[in-house]
Design a protein around this motif. Structure first.
Motif, PDB file in Angstrom:
ATOM      1  N   HIS A   9       6.245   8.754   1.224  1.00  0.00           N
ATOM      2  CA  HIS A   9       5.650   7.719   2.069  1.00  0.00           C
ATOM      3  C   HIS A   9       5.688   6.346   1.407  1.00  0.00           C
ATOM      4  CE1 HIS A   9       3.002   5.898   5.021  1.00  0.00           C
ATOM      5  NE2 HIS A   9       2.328   5.383   4.010  1.00  0.00           N
ATOM      6  N   PHE A  10       5.187   6.254   0.195  1.00  0.00           N
ATOM      7  CA  PHE A  10       5.036   4.944  -0.435  1.00  0.00           C
ATOM      8  C   PHE A  10       6.307   4.410  -1.083  1.00  0.00           C
ATOM      9  CE2 PHE A  10       0.560   6.430  -0.469  1.00  0.00           C
ATOM     10  CZ  PHE A  10       0.022   5.411   0.303  1.00  0.00           C
ATOM     11  N   CYS A  11       7.233   5.270  -1.459  1.00  0.00           N
ATOM     12  CA  CYS A  11       8.378   4.814  -2.253  1.00  0.00           C
ATOM     13  C   CYS A  11       9.706   4.816  -1.510  1.00  0.00           C
ATOM     14  CB  CYS A  11       8.477   5.649  -3.520  1.00  0.00           C
ATOM     15  SG  CYS A  11       6.982   5.512  -4.521  1.00  0.00           S
ATOM     16  N   ASN A  22       7.894  -0.130  -5.615  1.00  0.00           N
ATOM     17  CA  ASN A  22       6.710   0.242  -4.854  1.00  0.00           C
ATOM     18  C   ASN A  22       5.625   0.686  -5.818  1.00  0.00           C
ATOM     19  OD1 ASN A  22       8.933   0.870  -2.603  1.00  0.00           O
ATOM     20  ND2 ASN A  22       6.957   0.545  -1.629  1.00  0.00           N
ATOM     21  N   PHE A  24       1.652   2.416  -5.828  1.00  0.00           N
ATOM     22  CA  PHE A  24       0.519   2.980  -5.092  1.00  0.00           C
ATOM     23  C   PHE A  24      -0.447   3.602  -6.082  1.00  0.00           C
ATOM     24  CE2 PHE A  24       3.492   6.512  -5.254  1.00  0.00           C
ATOM     25  CZ  PHE A  24       2.699   7.650  -5.395  1.00  0.00           C
ATOM     26  N   TYR A 141       2.962  -6.066   4.337  1.00  0.00           N
ATOM     27  CA  TYR A 141       2.927  -5.424   3.025  1.00  0.00           C
ATOM     28  C   TYR A 141       2.407  -6.372   1.964  1.00  0.00           C
ATOM     29  CZ  TYR A 141       4.851  -1.064   4.433  1.00  0.00           C
ATOM     30  OH  TYR A 141       5.001   0.157   5.023  1.00  0.00           O
TER      31      TYR A 141
END
Length: 188
Positions: A9-11, A22, A24, A141
């Protein structure tokens, strides 16, 4: 979300090569050292590096970065001057990241200069600090103080990338298969 799902999801924008990095934060009880090591190996094959830094008893920061892309950003004369002003003496990406994580640990003000390696526009990183996070023109973002249309396009591109990668991952695709599928999609 488990740790592997968080990584996808985040990367996704970083491993699909549309964003240099990224970052998180994950609860330590969710962080998986064995999964982290597996991701580390997979990312190295893509020319990416992954770092984790335990910030507290409950939280760990995870950063995935395209080292060559981030190094190029940090070598910009304006960025170097700004970082020198902020007390960074290092010109090397690894020294920068070491100092960055050290500043996160000190818990004074969050080191928003991380935005450089995350691909945020230089002006927006600097304006965020000068405005103390207020009065932005758009919030996606990152908080945008300059090119709103570019920020909107990036937001849409990152979200689409993340959604596709999550769907492919849920179908059992490996990281390399996801990257290949995204390259085919973006070339079409």
């Amino acid at each position: 979300m488990n740790f592997n799902q968080m990584m996808i999801h985040f990367c996704a924008p970083t491993f699909c090569n549309i964003k240099p990095g990224n970052l998180f934060f994950v609860q330590n009880k969710v962080f998986s050292k064995s999964s982290f090591e597996a991701w580390k190996k997979d990312f190295l094959e893509l020319g990416l590096m992954i770092f984790s830094h335990k910030l507290s008893k409950t939280s760990t920061a995870v950063l995935v970065v395209n080292v060559s892309w981030a190094s190029k950003i940090l070598s910009d004369v304006f960025v170097k001057e700004y970082l020198a002003y902020k007390g960074y003496d290092e010109s090397d990406i690894f020294a920068f990241l070491k100092e960055l994580f050290s500043r996160m640990n000190r818990n004074r003000d969050f080191p928003h200069e991380v935005g450089f390696v995350l691909g945020y526009p230089v002006n927006d990183v600097i304006e965020f600090e000068s405005h103390k996070g207020h009065d932005c023109k758009f919030c996606g973002y990152w908080k945008t103080y300059s090119d709103v249309e570019k920020a909107r396009r990036c937001l849409c591109e990152y979200k689409a990338c993340m959604g596709m990668c999550e769907a492919w991952y849920s179908k059992g695709y490996s990281l390399s298969q996801i990257v290949r599928a995204y390259k085919k999609f973006s070339a079409a």
